[in-house]
Design an enzyme around this catalytic site. Structure first.
Site, PDB file in Angstrom:
ATOM      1  CB  SER A  45      -1.187  -0.056   0.994  1.00  0.00           C
ATOM      2  OG  SER A  45      -1.426   1.290   1.538  1.00  0.00           O
TER       3      SER A  45
HETATM    4  N1  LIG Z   1      -5.404   9.039   1.838  1.00  0.00           N
HETATM    5  C1  LIG Z   1      -5.409   7.812   2.321  1.00  0.00           C
HETATM    6  C2  LIG Z   1      -5.751   6.751   1.337  1.00  0.00           C
HETATM    7  C3  LIG Z   1      -5.947   5.060   2.622  1.00  0.00           C
HETATM    8  C4  LIG Z   1      -5.917   4.212   1.052  1.00  0.00           C
HETATM    9  O1  LIG Z   1      -7.050   4.916   0.582  1.00  0.00           O
HETATM   10  N2  LIG Z   1      -5.730   2.970   1.246  1.00  0.00           N
HETATM   11  C5  LIG Z   1      -6.298   1.715   0.983  1.00  0.00           C
HETATM   12  C6  LIG Z   1      -5.369   0.869   1.116  1.00  0.00           C
HETATM   13  S1  LIG Z   1      -3.952   2.015  -0.338  1.00  0.00           S
HETATM   14  C7  LIG Z   1      -7.031   1.476   2.139  1.00  0.00           C
HETATM   15  O2  LIG Z   1      -6.948   1.258   3.059  1.00  0.00           O
HETATM   16  N3  LIG Z   1      -8.947   0.898   1.516  1.00  0.00           N
HETATM   17  C8  LIG Z   1      -9.277   0.108   1.603  1.00  0.00           C
HETATM   18  C9  LIG Z   1     -10.780   1.560   2.042  1.00  0.00           C
HETATM   19  O3  LIG Z   1     -10.701   1.698   1.467  1.00  0.00           O
HETATM   20  O4  LIG Z   1     -11.254   0.382   2.093  1.00  0.00           O
HETATM   21  C10 LIG Z   1      -4.326   8.126   3.556  1.00  0.00           C
HETATM   22  O5  LIG Z   1      -2.870   8.085   2.346  1.00  0.00           O
HETATM   23  O6  LIG Z   1      -3.865   6.649   4.467  1.00  0.00           O
END
Ligand SMILES: N[C@@H](CCC(=O)N[C@@H](CS)C(=O)NCC(=O)O)C(=O)O
Length: 253
Positions: A45
């Protein structure tokens, strides 16, 4: 006459404990006896990679807890209870829960860094760092993910063509920001470099040619050296390669 004055805080019961806590928590950290911070993450990630590199740079010890978002583990009620936005990275610093990689990074610097160079206190310098962090979340990283995500998640065989120009425009802007400076927010490394290096390494791993942007390519090599000891290769590039392999496995052109 009532001699008590409730508006004035008591030094012994209110002020002294705060000073004591601030001084001892920093000292404990500097002596290496700080409590570990739980980090909910997944290695490929991009936002997790920037936090992990920064943690290593600061000497913060993470208690790593994998949340496999590819299997939907972030939707478990226990995780959603902690973070209703159900995203990684998420940290739990002795009961203080925070998510969003960029505020996590600025928090870690404010709480644990030995000086303010990664997140300067000077208002003008700090504003430029903030600008670059907002540029990353809103424009650069957003354009990279919008272009590649449909393939990564198997929704399309090829990336949506109309999403390529916004990504190229974002790289042109980054190239301009780097025209007269060594790092993205000035002459020294800041948290914005951690965030943007993670985004750029993802684009690179998907197959996007960053060499088209001279200043970006030179800065990327500079970051490799500056972040060598905090896992640029083994955390950032290795994770990006895994993410890139998901994309390439689904690409049908
Ligand atoms: N803007 C956030 C993005 C976080 C994000 O979207 N992470 C993804 C993995 S790369 C996630 O957790 N996705 C699962 C979901 O949104 O349910 C950050 O920088 O922490």
């Amino acid at each position: 006459m009532d001699r008590s004055c409730p508006a004035v805080p008591s030094f012994r019961t209110q002020i002294y404990p705060r000073i004591y806590y601030a001084v001892t928590s920093r000292s404990r950290f500097r002596l290496g006896i700080t409590m570990t911070i739980d980090l909910y993450y997944l290695p490929p990630s991009p936002p997790c990679r920037s936090v992990m590199m920064l943690g290593k740079h600061l000497g913060v010890r993470f208690n790593l807890k994998v949340v496999n978002v590819l299997k939907g583990e972030q939707l478990k009620s226990s995780f959603k209870k902690m973070n209703p936005q159900h995203t990684i990275p998420t940290i739990d610093d002795n009961g203080f829960i925070l998510w969003e990689s960029r505020p996590i990074m600025t928090y870690l610097v404010m709480k644990y860094a030995k000086n303010d160079s990664l997140y300067p206190r000077d208002p003008k310098q700090r504003s430029v760092v903030e600008h670059r962090l907002y540029f990353d979340i809103g424009i650069l990283y957003d354009s990279i993910i919008t272009y590649h995500a449909p393939v990564i998640f198997g929704k399309m065989d090829a990336p949506p063509e109309q999403c390529l120009p916004p990504m190229e425009r974002a790289f042109e802007l980054l190239d301009k920001y780097l025209q007269d400076s060594n790092f993205v927010a000035g002459e020294t490394l800041t948290v914005a470099d951690f965030s943007i290096a993670s985004s750029v390494s993802s684009a690179k791993a998907f197959g996007f040619d960053i060499e088209r942007y001279d200043n970006v390519a030179t800065w990327y090599e500079r970051c490799k050296k500056a972040m060598e000891k905090c896992g640029f290769e083994e955390i950032n590039e290795a994770g990006a390669r895994v993410l890139g392999s998901f994309y390439k496995a689904n690409l049908k052109t």
